[in-house]
Design a protein around this motif. Structure first.
Motif: not given
Length: 451
Positions: A239-244, A249-256, A289-300
């Motif tokens: 996963m980390q290697q993939n994000i990297q 490539l010069g784009v942001e990466v986010a876990i969405t 450095r290029g991974c800007v954030g994580i979003t969970t699909w809901g909290l509860s």
């Protein structure tokens, strides 16, 4: 810090204004993530945010909000040229009130797209796509952090999904969609979003090749969303290697759309493994450095999509059905640098008479289907309820049980019957119906009103 001091300072500044009643409280994930130069977000629908306790939890924990369904095509343009932004507007307004930014989700997708779109010829379909992007992105110009411009366009083997988009418009429709979105709102970040692309494999390789080509060709793409709908104990080792490599490539990466599902019921061992999985994902993002954030699909777990989609599975989110933090939440708290005890769940608002409704298709056959709606009370008991929704694809209801249902065109209103009106705090009841459909049977977003 992973980001420049300017970026970190801006992120922290965006997080210091807490919702009313939170001043002086222990930091939620939003503040801890901001101090790391990243965001922590969640997804929600209008009906879920009707639960005031859950909404308060989202305001405390998340500084990025993704509308779950309200920005998808079947809601925003159910018939050609007739736009409905009211549900999404309400979520954007709630995000502004909670000092959250918004990820737009999603403009072009093979699912939850009305039959009138799918039935168009190639030339008309291409124009409809451009018109839709112009209208929706234009409506929210300057208000959103980003857009998931195109969603889930690849198969598992890396070939293009043979959706109606692909079959009628060919490979070029993705680039055309990105160009159209950029022309309308130059400031919004433009993302490609997909699932099972979290580690290195055939599907993520294909997305990587597309993004690389777009960058070389000048197609405006700013980010790649890795959905991360994960199975317990199966966080990809790459996963980390993939994000990297995407970041390179010069784009942001986010876990969405992060969640980690398990076979239910949960056990202490499963919850411990899930906590480790959440830590692995957070650490993989924080390390690049290029991974800007994580979003969970809901909290509860009370509002998770997993049980209705994967029968026998669930318990996928950081808070349980009673909004109590699970080991997964505690692991994220530590991963983002939290010390001491995590904050307790927010208290229920006094006099809360809210409820939430979730819609599920429990059976479907040629021309017919069976639907079920679950009504869940908020932090206080309710004595009755009304659930409303709008069918986007011409569905009709032919019979029902455990609710009095009326229809006005595509608008549906369901009221409780005598015996299932009272629902205790946090409790739930269900009603069902039989209906007809033709072409597309997308699930609407019901809204519950308690009394």
């Amino acid at each position: 810090m992973r980001h420049s001091p300017v970026v970190v300072a801006a992120a922290i500044a965006a997080a210091v204004v807490l919702p009313a009643g939170q001043a002086g409280a222990a930091s939620g994930l939003r503040d801890l993530a901001a101090a790391k130069g990243v965001y922590f977000g969640t997804a929600a629908t209008v009906s879920e945010w009707n639960d005031a306790t859950y909404k308060a939890l989202g305001a405390r924990e998340a500084n990025m909000l993704t509308p779950g369904n309200e920005m998808k095509w079947d809601t925003t343009e159910p018939s050609q040229g007739r736009f409905n932004f009211a549900p999404a507007d309400s979520l954007v307004s709630a995000a502004v009130a909670a000092n959250q930014r918004v990820r737009g989700h999603t403009l072009v997708w093979h699912s939850q797209t009305p039959s009138w779109v799918q039935n168009l010829g190639a030339t008309a379909l291409h124009q409809a796509m451009l018109d839709h992007i112009n209208a929706e992105v234009g409506h929210y110009k300057g208000k959103l952090y980003s857009w998931d411009v195109v969603n889930e366009a690849f198969n598992e083997d890396g070939t293009r999904r043979q959706s109606f988009w692909q079959q009628k418009l060919g490979d070029g429709y993705i680039a055309d969609a990105f160009r159209a979105a950029r022309a309308v709102d130059p400031a919004a970040k433009l993302y490609y979003n997909d699932y099972n692309t979290d580690g290195i494999g055939a599907k993520s390789d294909a997305v990587y090749a597309m993004v690389k080509a777009f960058k070389q060709q000048g197609v405006p793409i700013d980010g790649v969303g890795l959905q991360a709908h994960l199975i317990l104990g199966q966080v990809p080792s790459s996963m980390q290697q993939n994000i990297q490599r995407f970041a390179d490539l010069g784009v942001e990466v986010a876990i969405t759309e992060l969640d980690v599902r398990m076979t239910t019921p949960s056990t202490s061992d499963k919850l411990a493994t899930q906590a480790s999985d959440y830590t692995k994902v957070a650490n993989a993002c924080l390390a690049v450095r290029g991974c800007v954030g994580i979003t969970t699909w809901g909290l509860s777990d009370r509002y998770s999509w997993i049980p209705s989609t994967f029968p026998g599975e669930g318990a996928a989110l950081p808070f349980d059905e009673s909004f109590q933090p699970k080991p997964a939440y505690n692991s994220l708290y530590v991963a983002y640098g939290g010390t001491g005890n995590p904050p307790p769940p927010p208290p229920p608002p006094p006099g809360d008479k809210t409820c939430a409704a979730t819609y599920a298709i429990v059976g479907q056959w040629a021309g017919g289907f069976q639907g079920e709606v679950r009504v869940t009370a908020g932090s206080a008991a309710i004595s009755g309820w009304t659930v409303t929704w709008t069918f986007a694809n011409g569905q009709t209801i032919t019979s029902s049980w455990s609710a009095a249902i009326t229809a006005s065109g595509s608008a549906i209103t369901a009221n409780n019957v005598g015996y299932n009106g009272p629902v205790g705090a946090g409790g739930s009841t269900t009603f069902g119906f039989l209906g007809t459909w033709n072409g597309t049977n997308s699930a609407p977003s019901p809204v519950c009103t308690g009394r």
